[in-house]
Design a protein around this motif. Sequence first.
Motif, PDB file in Angstrom:
ATOM      1  N   LEU A 188      55.113  21.854   5.487  1.00  0.00           N
ATOM      2  CA  LEU A 188      56.440  21.341   5.166  1.00  0.00           C
ATOM      3  C   LEU A 188      56.395  19.832   4.954  1.00  0.00           C
ATOM      4  CD1 LEU A 188      59.520  21.453   4.897  1.00  0.00           C
ATOM      5  CD2 LEU A 188      59.663  21.327   7.405  1.00  0.00           C
ATOM      6  N   MET A 189      55.732  19.107   5.863  1.00  0.00           N
ATOM      7  CA  MET A 189      55.654  17.657   5.749  1.00  0.00           C
ATOM      8  C   MET A 189      54.956  17.240   4.455  1.00  0.00           C
ATOM      9  SD  MET A 189      57.127  16.203   8.421  1.00  0.00           S
ATOM     10  CE  MET A 189      58.408  17.456   8.265  1.00  0.00           C
ATOM     11  N   ILE A 230      67.629  19.879  11.668  1.00  0.00           N
ATOM     12  CA  ILE A 230      67.585  19.640  10.231  1.00  0.00           C
ATOM     13  C   ILE A 230      67.064  20.907   9.566  1.00  0.00           C
ATOM     14  CG2 ILE A 230      66.626  18.206   8.378  1.00  0.00           C
ATOM     15  CD1 ILE A 230      66.234  15.997  10.491  1.00  0.00           C
ATOM     16  N   GLY A 231      67.837  21.455   8.642  1.00  0.00           N
ATOM     17  CA  GLY A 231      67.441  22.689   7.979  1.00  0.00           C
ATOM     18  C   GLY A 231      67.335  22.484   6.486  1.00  0.00           C
ATOM     19  N   ASP A 260      56.958  12.369   7.181  1.00  0.00           N
ATOM     20  CA  ASP A 260      56.151  11.584   8.119  1.00  0.00           C
ATOM     21  C   ASP A 260      56.219  12.219   9.509  1.00  0.00           C
ATOM     22  OD1 ASP A 260      54.885   9.679   9.688  1.00  0.00           O
ATOM     23  OD2 ASP A 260      55.836   7.982   8.678  1.00  0.00           O
ATOM     24  N   GLN A 261      55.305  13.138   9.769  1.00  0.00           N
ATOM     25  CA  GLN A 261      55.303  13.859  11.041  1.00  0.00           C
ATOM     26  C   GLN A 261      55.055  12.926  12.217  1.00  0.00           C
ATOM     27  OE1 GLN A 261      52.974  17.434  10.970  1.00  0.00           O
ATOM     28  NE2 GLN A 261      53.043  17.739  13.183  1.00  0.00           N
ATOM     29  N   ALA A 262      54.183  11.933  12.032  1.00  0.00           N
ATOM     30  CA  ALA A 262      53.869  10.988  13.114  1.00  0.00           C
ATOM     31  C   ALA A 262      55.111  10.198  13.518  1.00  0.00           C
ATOM     32  CB  ALA A 262      52.749  10.049  12.678  1.00  0.00           C
ATOM     33  N   ALA A 263      55.930   9.803  12.534  1.00  0.00           N
ATOM     34  CA  ALA A 263      57.149   9.049  12.827  1.00  0.00           C
ATOM     35  C   ALA A 263      58.131   9.903  13.629  1.00  0.00           C
ATOM     36  CB  ALA A 263      57.802   8.572  11.532  1.00  0.00           C
ATOM     37  N   LEU A 264      58.230  11.180  13.283  1.00  0.00           N
ATOM     38  CA  LEU A 264      59.120  12.077  14.016  1.00  0.00           C
ATOM     39  C   LEU A 264      58.642  12.268  15.453  1.00  0.00           C
ATOM     40  CD1 LEU A 264      59.856  14.872  11.372  1.00  0.00           C
ATOM     41  CD2 LEU A 264      61.391  13.048  12.120  1.00  0.00           C
ATOM     42  N   ARG A 323      64.917   9.690   8.006  1.00  0.00           N
ATOM     43  CA  ARG A 323      63.945   9.083   7.104  1.00  0.00           C
ATOM     44  C   ARG A 323      62.564   9.701   7.285  1.00  0.00           C
ATOM     45  NH1 ARG A 323      63.402   2.624   6.631  1.00  0.00           N
ATOM     46  NH2 ARG A 323      62.730   2.803   8.806  1.00  0.00           N
ATOM     47  N   GLY A 324      62.190   9.981   8.517  1.00  0.00           N
ATOM     48  CA  GLY A 324      60.891  10.596   8.777  1.00  0.00           C
ATOM     49  C   GLY A 324      60.781  11.974   8.159  1.00  0.00           C
ATOM     50  N   THR A 325      61.887  12.741   8.200  1.00  0.00           N
ATOM     51  CA  THR A 325      61.887  14.070   7.588  1.00  0.00           C
ATOM     52  C   THR A 325      61.807  13.958   6.068  1.00  0.00           C
ATOM     53  OG1 THR A 325      63.200  14.968   9.421  1.00  0.00           O
ATOM     54  CG2 THR A 325      63.145  16.250   7.387  1.00  0.00           C
ATOM     55  N   LEU A 326      62.640  13.107   5.490  1.00  0.00           N
ATOM     56  CA  LEU A 326      62.648  12.957   4.031  1.00  0.00           C
ATOM     57  C   LEU A 326      61.294  12.508   3.483  1.00  0.00           C
ATOM     58  CD1 LEU A 326      66.132  11.279   3.480  1.00  0.00           C
ATOM     59  CD2 LEU A 326      65.396  13.458   2.518  1.00  0.00           C
ATOM     60  N   SER A 327      60.618  11.635   4.219  1.00  0.00           N
ATOM     61  CA  SER A 327      59.342  11.120   3.740  1.00  0.00           C
ATOM     62  C   SER A 327      58.158  11.988   4.158  1.00  0.00           C
ATOM     63  CB  SER A 327      59.129   9.682   4.244  1.00  0.00           C
ATOM     64  OG  SER A 327      59.140   9.635   5.651  1.00  0.00           O
TER      65      SER A 327
END
Length: 199
Positions: free
Chosen positions: A36-37, A169-170, A130-134, A124-128
Amino acid sequence: MSKPNSLRWSRRVALLWVGLLLSVSSHAADWAMPELMNLLAQQKSGKASFVEKKYIGFLDKPLESSGELSFEAPGRLEKRTLKPRAEAILLDGDKLTVSMFEKKPLQLRLQDHPAVAAMVESIRGTLSGDQAALEKNYAVEFSGVPAKWQLTLIPVNRAVAKIVRQIQIGGAEANIKTIRFEQTDGDRMEMTVSNIATP
């Protein structure tokens, strides 16, 4: 159709269904958060409309607003509310600018407000992708298949955990469809996102 032929036909149809179900199950089993990421990370920009409902304990009905969202990787995210009144929130790198009515825009640096930073980074982490940011700010639970997935974010930051119980977030494929913030005091915000278009 004779009985033996009917049985053969029934078995053939049953085998086709079993094969289809195994194929779907296999595909779903291969679908995990890294996939997904990776899919989300490929979307470098996007625009969408939103409808947001805020449920506040002392109000009889939710407060509803609507507007537009835009995102440009890696760090620009804007939420522009059009109804019931114009407002804008712009996140650009570490700088957050809030514009309301005719008032002078308010500017914040995320590094000075860790709780705010953690909450905006959930989007922003989801949109980009960025699993590490989440995972820096949340314990992340993933479920679903490409056509319908969900992330549940549980705050690990104490300052955020005092305010936010969880964020859900879905979406479908690389599109976010719903965002739900649940606060510790029982209030919540639900956003439906639609009409995503890539410029």
